[in-house]
Design a protein around this motif. Structure first.
Motif, mmCIF file in Angstrom:
data_model
loop_
_atom_site.group_PDB
_atom_site.id
_atom_site.type_symbol
_atom_site.label_atom_id
_atom_site.label_comp_id
_atom_site.label_asym_id
_atom_site.label_seq_id
_atom_site.Cartn_x
_atom_site.Cartn_y
_atom_site.Cartn_z
ATOM 1 N N VAL A 154 19.884 8.234 59.080
ATOM 2 C CA VAL A 154 21.090 8.591 58.327
ATOM 3 C C VAL A 154 22.198 7.599 58.642
ATOM 4 O O VAL A 154 22.135 6.866 59.633
ATOM 5 N N PRO A 155 23.264 7.560 57.818
ATOM 6 C CA PRO A 155 24.374 6.636 58.078
ATOM 7 C C PRO A 155 25.158 7.040 59.318
ATOM 8 O O PRO A 155 25.301 8.218 59.623
ATOM 9 N N ASP A 156 25.632 6.044 60.017
ATOM 10 C CA ASP A 156 26.466 6.269 61.195
ATOM 11 C C ASP A 156 27.927 6.204 60.764
ATOM 12 O O ASP A 156 28.447 5.124 60.468
ATOM 13 N N PRO A 157 28.637 7.327 60.711
ATOM 14 C CA PRO A 157 30.027 7.308 60.227
ATOM 15 C C PRO A 157 30.964 6.540 61.146
ATOM 16 O O PRO A 157 32.076 6.197 60.743
ATOM 17 N N ASN A 158 30.531 6.246 62.355
ATOM 18 C CA ASN A 158 31.396 5.530 63.293
ATOM 19 C C ASN A 158 31.354 4.018 63.096
ATOM 20 O O ASN A 158 32.144 3.301 63.721
ATOM 21 N N ILE A 159 30.430 3.531 62.250
ATOM 22 C CA ILE A 159 30.318 2.081 62.045
ATOM 23 C C ILE A 159 30.304 1.795 60.547
ATOM 24 O O ILE A 159 29.258 1.480 59.965
ATOM 25 N N PRO A 160 31.430 1.913 59.856
ATOM 26 C CA PRO A 160 31.472 1.579 58.422
ATOM 27 C C PRO A 160 31.478 0.063 58.220
ATOM 28 O O PRO A 160 32.211 -0.658 58.897
ATOM 29 N N GLU A 161 30.657 -0.423 57.286
ATOM 30 C CA GLU A 161 30.566 -1.860 57.026
ATOM 31 C C GLU A 161 30.411 -2.099 55.531
ATOM 32 O O GLU A 161 29.820 -1.283 54.816
ATOM 33 N N THR A 162 30.905 -3.249 55.071
ATOM 34 C CA THR A 162 30.869 -3.586 53.653
ATOM 35 C C THR A 162 29.640 -4.429 53.328
ATOM 36 O O THR A 162 28.928 -4.910 54.214
ATOM 37 N N HIS A 163 29.441 -4.620 52.019
ATOM 38 C CA HIS A 163 28.316 -5.433 51.556
ATOM 39 C C HIS A 163 28.410 -6.857 52.086
ATOM 40 O O HIS A 163 27.412 -7.433 52.542
ATOM 41 N N ASP A 164 29.602 -7.451 52.043
ATOM 42 C CA ASP A 164 29.754 -8.838 52.483
ATOM 43 C C ASP A 164 29.443 -8.986 53.968
ATOM 44 O O ASP A 164 28.834 -9.973 54.396
ATOM 45 N N VAL A 165 29.860 -8.023 54.769
ATOM 46 C CA VAL A 165 29.591 -8.084 56.211
ATOM 47 C C VAL A 165 28.088 -8.003 56.474
ATOM 48 O O VAL A 165 27.533 -8.757 57.282
ATOM 49 N N LEU A 166 27.422 -7.099 55.776
ATOM 50 C CA LEU A 166 25.983 -6.933 55.980
ATOM 51 C C LEU A 166 25.203 -8.138 55.473
ATOM 52 O O LEU A 166 24.206 -8.548 56.082
ATOM 53 N N LEU A 167 25.647 -8.732 54.358
ATOM 54 C CA LEU A 167 24.964 -9.912 53.834
ATOM 55 C C LEU A 167 25.113 -11.093 54.792
ATOM 56 O O LEU A 167 24.159 -11.845 55.032
#
Length: 452
Positions: A76-89
């Motif tokens: 499941v998603p970790d609400p404590n570590i939000p990240e955007t598409h650009d960061v993940l790419l």
């Protein structure tokens, strides 16, 4: 945001081989950073995901592969570590510098309808965070037609043995380059091997040659020494042509079969209990043979009664189908003990040369007997393991793991078949690095000794 595995994990291992970034590890196993550094396990009880290596499959899939195959929906998603598409790419490109990941690579953010909440928790949280505030006077809009009930939830199929799996197609296999690890030397393996000195001891004089020859001839006598003493002699000589602990033990056993009857008969003749060259000597000869056989059985008791690994057995016998060399799998199939030891990473050889160590680790070659393997239609040959190598002070570590998803299912039901293993080899002398190659299910590693 990064993905996290909750405490509902059942340790099935289905998620680990699906991760394109090797960000998922079994509980208690150290994780490796992109620079090769090893870090303590985040969890000791269940599988875990390393946030620094998780890209939510951006750049590879339009969905989270781990969540797609998890049978209990604990990825499941970790609400404590939000990240955007650009960061993940950007992270995906940093983790895979040899691969060209374009801007339009697969991503759940670009998936059609990603702006609406989905059954997947990632999309629901992301959409909720990005949703604008409602207008004060919104014009009533007719509710969209309800979708068919069959499309409301992801399609599921019932797998073998009652396991429920999501019907998500597996991505096509991508050929991976030969791995390189921290501490690996920038030199070709064959060239480094050719530069090493000979593995056999060279004698500098005729007197030394005579001494080694006498040592080789007297192995049968030295075989009576304790196992520790024989190992120390072998380490000092460092050449199995002149002294081999297993061969010395075998020679001593056969020597006793000759010596004990002679001693027994000599005692009987010396005490005038029998006359030589009469039939009365036969019981005394048999007594000597019996004593020799009992002693051999006592010295090999670890192999006969406790099933010790063959490498630790003083005397290796011919391969057979007796219990201590393996076990019957119940389907008229015999699982050899040596193959079981390979699955635990216990079959290896360390050659100590004057200027380097050469380590050879045998990886599993065939799948263990199992009815599940027959149901899945798996071939008898074992798929290649994924491996990681590291050098820590005076210890070389080899960590191997099964990556094939179908074979990992087999590890949960087949006896003596762990999904991964860790082999630690202690080195007596300091080394300057290592170089490896993998071929024919055998990992070969050269560890040159440090100068001085």
């Amino acid at each position: 945001m990064a993905t996290v595995i909750t405490s509902e994990c059942i340790n099935c291992g289905a998620c680990e081989p699906e991760c394109p970034n090797t960000a998922i590890y079994q509980g208690g196993v150290e994780w490796q950073a992109p620079d090769g550094a090893m870090h303590p396990a985040i969890s000791n009880d269940i599988f875990y995901i390393v946030p620094e290596k998780c890209t939510e499959c951006v750049g590879f899939h339009d969905h989270e592969a781990c969540a797609a195959v998890c049978p209990v929906d604990c990825c499941v998603p970790d609400p404590n570590i939000p990240e955007t598409h650009d960061v993940l790419l950007a992270r995906a490109r940093a983790l895979h510098p040899t691969e060209a990941i374009p801007d339009d690579a697969p991503s759940r953010f670009k998936k059609e309808g990603a702006d609406a909440p989905k059954a997947n928790g990632h999309d629901a949280v992301a959409a909720a965070a990005a949703a604008p505030a409602p207008a004060p006077a919104a014009k009533p809009v007719a509710a969209p037609a309800a979708k068919p009930a069959a499309a409301a939830a992801p399609q599921r199929v019932v797998g073998m043995r009652g396991r429920v799996e999501k019907a998500v197609p597996r991505p096509a296999a991508v050929a991976r380059p030969v791995p390189s690890f921290a501490g690996e030397l920038p030199i070709d393996f064959e060239k480094l091997l050719a530069e090493l000195g000979p593995s056999r001891r060279r004698t500098s004089s005729r007197l030394g040659s005579v001494g080694f020859a006498l040592l080789a001839v007297g192995q049968g006598i030295l075989g009576a020494l304790p196992a520790g003493s024989k190992q120390r002699i072998a380490a000092t000589v460092n050449d199995r042509r002149f002294f081999d602990p297993a061969l010395a033990t075998a020679g001593n056993v056969f020597l006793n079969l000759l010596l004990y009857p002679i001693v027994s008969l000599g005692f009987a003749v010396a005490t005038r209990r029998v006359d030589l060259f009469t039939l009365a000597v036969h019981p005394w000869i048999f007594l000597g043979l019996t004593i020799a056989a009992l002693e051999a059985g006592f010295r090999l008791r670890e192999s006969f009664f406790r099933g010790a690994p063959l490498a630790e057995t003083p005397l290796r016998g011919a391969k057979s189908t007796v219990g201590f060399d393996g076990f019957s799998a119940g389907r008229q199939v015999f699982d050899e003990k040596l193959e079981r030891e390979r699955r635990y990473g216990s079959v290896y050889q360390l050659e100590d040369r004057d200027d380097a160590y050469i380590l050879r680790v045998e990886f599993p070659r065939v799948l263990p007997p199992s009815t599940l393997a027959d149901e899945l239609g798996l071939a008898r040959e074992m798929p290649d393991y994924e491996y990681q190598l590291s050098l820590r002070d005076s210890t070389f570590v080899v960590h191997g793991r099964v990556t094939d998803a179908q074979v990992r299912r087999l590890t949960a039901v087949a006896p003596a078949f762990p999904s991964e293993f860790t082999t630690r080899v202690s080195l007596r002398d300091p080394v300057s690095g290592f170089r490896h190659r993998y071929q024919d299910k055998t990992l070969e590693v050269i560890l040159p000794k440090a100068a001085g």
